[in-house]
Design a protein around this motif. Structure first.
Motif, short mmCIF file in Angstrom:
data_model
loop_
_atom_site.label_atom_id
_atom_site.label_comp_id
_atom_site.label_asym_id
_atom_site.label_seq_id
_atom_site.Cartn_x
_atom_site.Cartn_y
_atom_site.Cartn_z
N SER A 144 0.80 -1.24 0.00
CA SER A 144 0.00 0.00 0.00
C SER A 144 0.83 1.27 0.00
O SER A 144 0.27 2.36 -0.17
N PHE A 176 -8.76 -0.93 5.64
CA PHE A 176 -8.26 -0.60 4.29
C PHE A 176 -9.03 -1.30 3.18
O PHE A 176 -9.13 -0.81 2.07
N ASN A 193 -8.05 0.60 -0.26
CA ASN A 193 -8.05 -0.23 -1.47
C ASN A 193 -9.01 0.29 -2.55
O ASN A 193 -8.63 0.37 -3.73
N ASN A 250 -10.83 -7.63 -3.23
CA ASN A 250 -10.51 -6.51 -4.11
C ASN A 250 -11.34 -6.55 -5.40
O ASN A 250 -11.75 -5.52 -5.92
N TYR A 276 -3.57 -2.44 -10.35
CA TYR A 276 -3.59 -2.27 -8.89
C TYR A 276 -2.69 -3.30 -8.20
O TYR A 276 -1.82 -2.95 -7.39
N1 GLU Z 1 -2.16 -6.18 -1.69
C1 GLU Z 1 -2.85 -5.76 -0.52
C2 GLU Z 1 -4.36 -5.72 -0.75
O1 GLU Z 1 -4.79 -5.13 -1.68
C3 GLU Z 1 -2.34 -4.42 -0.09
C4 GLU Z 1 -2.72 -4.20 1.31
C5 GLU Z 1 -1.92 -3.15 2.00
O2 GLU Z 1 -0.69 -3.05 1.93
O3 GLU Z 1 -2.62 -2.44 2.71
O4 GLU Z 1 -5.10 -6.28 -0.02
#
Ligand code: GLU
Length: 567
Positions: A144, A176, A193, A250, A276
């Motif tokens: 992130s 998140f 996200n 996601n 992403y």
């Molecule tokens: N790849 C993670 C996700 O999208 C990133 C999460 C993060 O670093 O907060 O869930």
């Protein structure tokens, strides 16, 4: 003296110098020997080997990069006493290291299996002074931490009006990966996200001719420029594949976005998701992230290359978003306690910006309940407990808990205040006299702690006072003061002192309190060590003066270093 000669004098012994001496002088200012700004000087020095360099040789050597060399030689960088600052940072670094709470992110193998013991802190000032402690060269996915820079990338390319139509800038107060959106169906901000997925869509939709990997490459190029090209920005296929396999939540967000306001320029949802997830899979290390943070701290100009990577306006907006939403749903608490724009990622990185001063990055994989690195957040809190780095420390009105400030500007302000205070004492100013009297009271109380007044103690008191106030007191006056204190019958002169300090505290500003503590410190250390009893006394005085414990610890660590440093 000719200015070039002045520089030469800083490295010369008996009319000559060596490449090694010149390099040492540069390195101690915080400028790395591989700094691009001194590349040609370094190459020439290397060619010279161990040969002696006279003044003519020196002049020929430094001409091309004179401005930079001169600033490094004369300690005219934003943090003038870099060595002192580094050792203070080391104290904080070691303080945080034993914390093994929290646990690695475990949703993908590469994060679950990462070595949880890794701990690194890298710093880069806006003048490109750099340091690294611990595991600062370990590559990890930035996760992130990528989010604010994808936002910056989009802002730079599309402008704020267009971006605003799709992504909000409000703190979400939610986890998140929350599916919740603003009432108008936009994601709350680019740091959660939903917002980052929308940003990926915005970026992807701007270049339909490129595939997801090529688009990611343009964002990796931005990261490379932000981090001054000191090391390659990598991409982890393994992370990307695992991310894609586990990205159900996601994808849910992506469909929700498409079903809500729709995706920008009808971008393909899978392409958007690939961009992403690829941005999460970019790999960097703490050294690189610290330089990127310093570029943001420096208004978009990379300190070590001088390249304007982002416009200052874009950086301003990016930092504002980081400040409000950088640490997931712990962002409010973080702003309260640390007060700096920052961004964390689930691999264990935290990237922090101290505007106009420096950027830093920490790396430690164990996370707290919010998904933030435990050691990273703790380092930030402890740093701000010792240094005036919180955005609102500037409000302190002279009462910050006596926190340190390594900035050049503050250094000269301190010197000026001290000179003023000395001058005011000599003219009977009420406040200055009070500070002076409390300093003397402190010295006497510490001296009397063992119940006696001996001549060497009086002498060291006089010495300490002279060093601080620039004026040597008459030892007989000190003797009389000590005897009078003793005669007052105060069985515990030290307790009486603490009481007095507490009473006077509301009237004392940071400078006054620092001087009082310093006088106590010097007397306690006069015999070359701080005994346990003296350590307790100093802590009690610091508490009575409302000086942060962390600041006192830095002071004690500095003193101990001075003792062990070969003179
Ligand atoms: N790849 C993670 C996700 O999208 C990133 C999460 C993060 O670093 O907060 O869930």
């Amino acid at each position: 003296m000719d200015r070039l000669r002045e520089l030469f004098a800083l490295v010369e012994v008996n009319g000559t110098t060596t490449a090694k001496a010149i390099q040492a002088r540069i390195a101690s200012s915080g400028i790395c020997l591989d700094d691009f700004r001194l590349a040609s000087t370094m190459a020439k020095l290397k060619a010279l080997g161990k040969r002696k360099i006279d003044f003519a040789g020196f002049s020929a050597l430094v001409g091309e990069e004179l401005l930079m060399l001169s600033r490094a030689f004369k300690r005219q960088l934003v943090i003038p006493d870099w060595q002192e600052f580094c050792t203070d940072i080391e104290t904080v670094f070691k303080h945080v290291a034993p914390d093994r709470s929290g646990s690695n992110a475990d949703y993908i193998p590469i994060l679950r299996d990462a070595d949880p013991e890794k701990w690194g802190v890298a710093i880069c000032s806006v003048d490109g002074q750099r340091m690294g402690l611990g595991d600062v060269d370990v590559y990890h996915s930035i996760q992130s931490v990528s989010k604010p820079l994808t936002y910056a990338f989009g802002l730079a390319r599309e402008g704020v009006e267009f971006i605003n139509q799709f992504v909000g800038v409000e703190p979400s107060g939610r986890p998140f990966n929350s599916l919740e959106l603003l009432p108008d169906q936009r994601p709350f901000n680019p740091c959660v996200n939903a917002g980052a997925i929308m940003m990926a869509g915005l970026v992807a939709s701007g270049t339909p001719e490129l595939d997801a990997r090529q688009i990611t490459q343009t964002i990796m190029d931005l990261w490379a420029n932000l981090s001054g090209g000191i090391a390659p920005v990598r991409f982890s296929e393994e992370t990307m594949l695992s991310e894609r396999e586990t990205a159900h939540n996601n994808f849910a967000i992506a469909y929700l976005l498409r079903g809500g306001r729709g995706l920008p320029r009808d971008v393909d949802l899978h392409k958007m998701m690939d961009v992403y997830l690829s941005c999460c899979s970019i790999e960097m290390n703490a050294q690189m992230l610290s330089i990127a943070a310093a570029t943001l701290a420096n208004g978009g100009v990379c300190p070590i290359t001088g390249q304007q990577v982002l416009s200052t306006d874009v950086v301003k907006k990016t930092l504002s978003v980081m400040q409000a939403s950088g640490l997931y749903d712990n962002a409010g608490t973080f702003t309260l306690e640390v007060g700096l724009p920052a961004k964390s990622g689930v691999a264990g990185a935290v990237m922090v910006v101290i505007p106009n001063l420096m950027g830093f990055a920490t790396f430690s994989p164990r996370l707290d309940a919010y998904g933030n690195s435990v050691r990273g957040v703790s380092f930030c809190a402890q740093l701000v407990d010792r240094f005036t780095f919180h955005i609102y420390d500037s409000l302190s009105g002279g009462r910050s808990g006596c926190k340190r400030d390594p900035r050049a500007s503050q250094h000269s302000r301190k010197q000026r205040d001290l000179t003023d205070l000395r001058w005011a004492v000599s003219h009977g100013d009420r406040y200055a006299t009070k500070v002076r009297d409390l300093m003397l009271d402190c010295m006497v109380a510490i001296t009397l702690a063992d119940g006696e007044i001996e001549a060497p103690e009086i002498a060291s008191m006089a010495e300490a006072y002279a060093e601080i106030m620039g004026e040597r007191p008459d030892p007989q006056d000190l003797q009389a003061l000590a005897e009078a204190t003793q005669a007052q019958g105060a069985e515990a002169p030290f307790d009486a002192l603490l009481e007095r300090l507490r009473q006077e505290l509301p009237l004392l500003d940071d400078n006054g309190r620092e001087l009082i503590l310093e006088s106590a410190f010097r007397v306690a250390c006069a015999d070359g060590e701080i005994e346990p009893e003296e350590d307790l006394q100093l802590r009690a005085i610091a508490r009575a003066l409302a000086i942060n414990e962390g600041v006192l610890e830095l002071e004690i660590a500095r003193f101990q270093r001075r003792l062990t440093r070969p003179s």
